[in-house]
Scaffold this motif. Structure first.
Motif, PDB file in Angstrom:
ATOM      1  N   ASN A   1       0.805  -1.219   0.000  1.00 22.85           N
ATOM      2  CA  ASN A   1       0.000   0.000   0.000  1.00 22.85           C
ATOM      3  C   ASN A   1       0.839   1.271   0.000  1.00 22.85           C
ATOM      4  OD1 ASN A   1       0.873  -0.070   2.660  1.00 22.85           O
ATOM      5  ND2 ASN A   1      -1.054   0.732   3.487  1.00 22.85           N
ATOM      6  N   LYS A   2       2.168   1.105  -0.009  1.00 22.10           N
ATOM      7  CA  LYS A   2       3.043   2.276  -0.141  1.00 22.10           C
ATOM      8  C   LYS A   2       3.977   2.047  -1.327  1.00 22.10           C
ATOM      9  CE  LYS A   2       2.831   3.851   4.601  1.00 22.10           C
ATOM     10  NZ  LYS A   2       3.388   3.709   5.944  1.00 22.10           N
ATOM     11  N   ILE A   3       4.000   3.006  -2.226  1.00 20.41           N
ATOM     12  CA  ILE A   3       4.746   2.846  -3.474  1.00 20.41           C
ATOM     13  C   ILE A   3       6.236   2.687  -3.213  1.00 20.41           C
ATOM     14  CG2 ILE A   3       5.387   3.999  -5.639  1.00 20.41           C
ATOM     15  CD1 ILE A   3       2.515   5.132  -5.701  1.00 20.41           C
ATOM     16  N   GLN A   4       6.792   3.479  -2.293  1.00 14.36           N
ATOM     17  CA  GLN A   4       8.234   3.403  -2.039  1.00 14.36           C
ATOM     18  C   GLN A   4       8.630   2.037  -1.485  1.00 14.36           C
ATOM     19  OE1 GLN A   4      10.576   5.776  -2.999  1.00 14.36           O
ATOM     20  NE2 GLN A   4      11.810   3.958  -2.623  1.00 14.36           N
ATOM     21  N   GLU A   5       7.824   1.528  -0.580  1.00 12.21           N
ATOM     22  CA  GLU A   5       8.110   0.206  -0.001  1.00 12.21           C
ATOM     23  C   GLU A   5       8.032  -0.881  -1.077  1.00 12.21           C
ATOM     24  OE1 GLU A   5       6.442  -2.810   3.489  1.00 12.21           O
ATOM     25  OE2 GLU A   5       5.685  -0.767   3.432  1.00 12.21           O
ATOM     26  N   MET A   6       7.048  -0.752  -1.955  1.00 10.03           N
ATOM     27  CA  MET A   6       6.895  -1.715  -3.043  1.00 10.03           C
ATOM     28  C   MET A   6       8.092  -1.642  -3.991  1.00 10.03           C
ATOM     29  SD  MET A   6       3.620  -2.253  -5.577  1.00 10.03           S
ATOM     30  CE  MET A   6       3.782  -0.692  -6.430  1.00 10.03           C
ATOM     31  N   ALA A   7       8.540  -0.439  -4.296  1.00  9.15           N
ATOM     32  CA  ALA A   7       9.687  -0.265  -5.205  1.00  9.15           C
ATOM     33  C   ALA A   7      10.962  -0.865  -4.599  1.00  9.15           C
ATOM     34  CB  ALA A   7       9.887   1.210  -5.528  1.00  9.15           C
ATOM     35  N   ASP A   8      11.130  -0.671  -3.296  1.00 10.99           N
ATOM     36  CA  ASP A   8      12.307  -1.237  -2.620  1.00 10.99           C
ATOM     37  C   ASP A   8      12.283  -2.768  -2.669  1.00 10.99           C
ATOM     38  OD1 ASP A   8      13.105   1.318  -2.020  1.00 10.99           O
ATOM     39  OD2 ASP A   8      12.429   1.260   0.077  1.00 10.99           O
ATOM     40  N   LYS A   9      11.122  -3.344  -2.426  1.00  8.21           N
ATOM     41  CA  LYS A   9      10.998  -4.810  -2.450  1.00  8.21           C
ATOM     42  C   LYS A   9      11.159  -5.351  -3.873  1.00  8.21           C
ATOM     43  CE  LYS A   9       8.253  -5.231   1.776  1.00  8.21           C
ATOM     44  NZ  LYS A   9       6.901  -5.296   2.368  1.00  8.21           N
ATOM     45  N   TYR A  10      10.591  -4.626  -4.833  1.00 11.09           N
ATOM     46  CA  TYR A  10      10.745  -5.022  -6.239  1.00 11.09           C
ATOM     47  C   TYR A  10      12.222  -5.119  -6.603  1.00 11.09           C
ATOM     48  CZ  TYR A  10      11.269  -4.298 -11.274  1.00 11.09           C
ATOM     49  OH  TYR A  10      11.679  -4.393 -12.578  1.00 11.09           O
TER      50      TYR A  10
END
Length: 219
Positions: free
Chosen positions: A46-55
């Protein structure tokens, strides 16, 4: 129970036509990898930055779903890789997703978020707004997005009769919108506490977090 056991148990009870999004927000990559190694390939953040880091850190055969509220100025950080954006609640946001997808020569799948809850805190558009949007000339000009369904969040309540009626309303809205746009095939509704009810009401995609990963870590 372990993440693996939780996941296998939930998957064994899901009908074949229902997609499981493992809601991994606030969870460490090690937890996600346990789910990944159990065969899970769709994760929701639900947070774009967290998703980008995990990606950046995780295997590239994962489908990343953005399930939270999306700020237009942050779309650019996920446009390169996001598979499905659940919470599209305005034409302006759709237009921005289209713009950023074009830069990466991609077509990004989106769900229109319909407001089904009585709570003021829930985002979303009305069913009539969604209908108007899908029939508009401006919408037909967007070549880098693909609206593939609807998403809704029920009221946070123990009153399952109310939740049931909200889910049924989303299913009804989906049926009406599909008559306008035959490409719609996803109804994203249902979370850990109510996904079984959501499936009974017609959900084709459930967003399950705590039932897989345990209680959420608030940060």
């Amino acid at each position: 129970m372990s993440i693996q056991e939780n996941l296998l148990k939930i998957k064994s009870n899901l009908p074949e036509h229902v997609t499981l999004v493992a809601v991994s927000k606030t969870k460490p990559v090690s937890d996600l990898m346990e789910a990944y190694n159990t065969g899970q390939r769709i994760f929701g953040e639900n947070k774009i930055q967290e998703m980008a880091d995990k990606y950046a850190e995780m295997p590239k055969d994962i489908e990343w779903h953005m399930i939270g509220h999306v700020q237009r100025n942050k779309v650019k950080y996920m446009a390169e890789f996001v598979s499905l954006i659940h919470g599209v609640e305005s034409f302006k946001l759709l237009n921005e997703i289209n713009k950023q997808a074009k830069k990466h020569d991609r077509i990004i799948d989106c769900l229109l978020q319909i407001k089904i809850a009585e709570e003021d805190s829930k985002f979303g558009m009305s069913a009539s707004d969604a209908s108007t949007l899908l029939q508009s000339d401006e919408f037909s000009e967007l070549k880098h997005i693909n609206v593939v369904g609807v998403m809704g969040m029920a009221t946070f309540t123990d009153n399952m009769t109310q939740v049931d009626s909200e889910f049924k309303f989303l299913k009804h809205t989906f049926t009406e919108l599909k008559a306008i746009n035959s490409e719609l095939n996803i109804i994203s509704m249902g979370m850990s506490g109510d996904y079984r009810l959501a499936i009974d009401c017609g959900s084709t995609m459930v967003r399950v977090g705590s039932s897989i990963f345990g209680t959420r870590n608030y940060n």
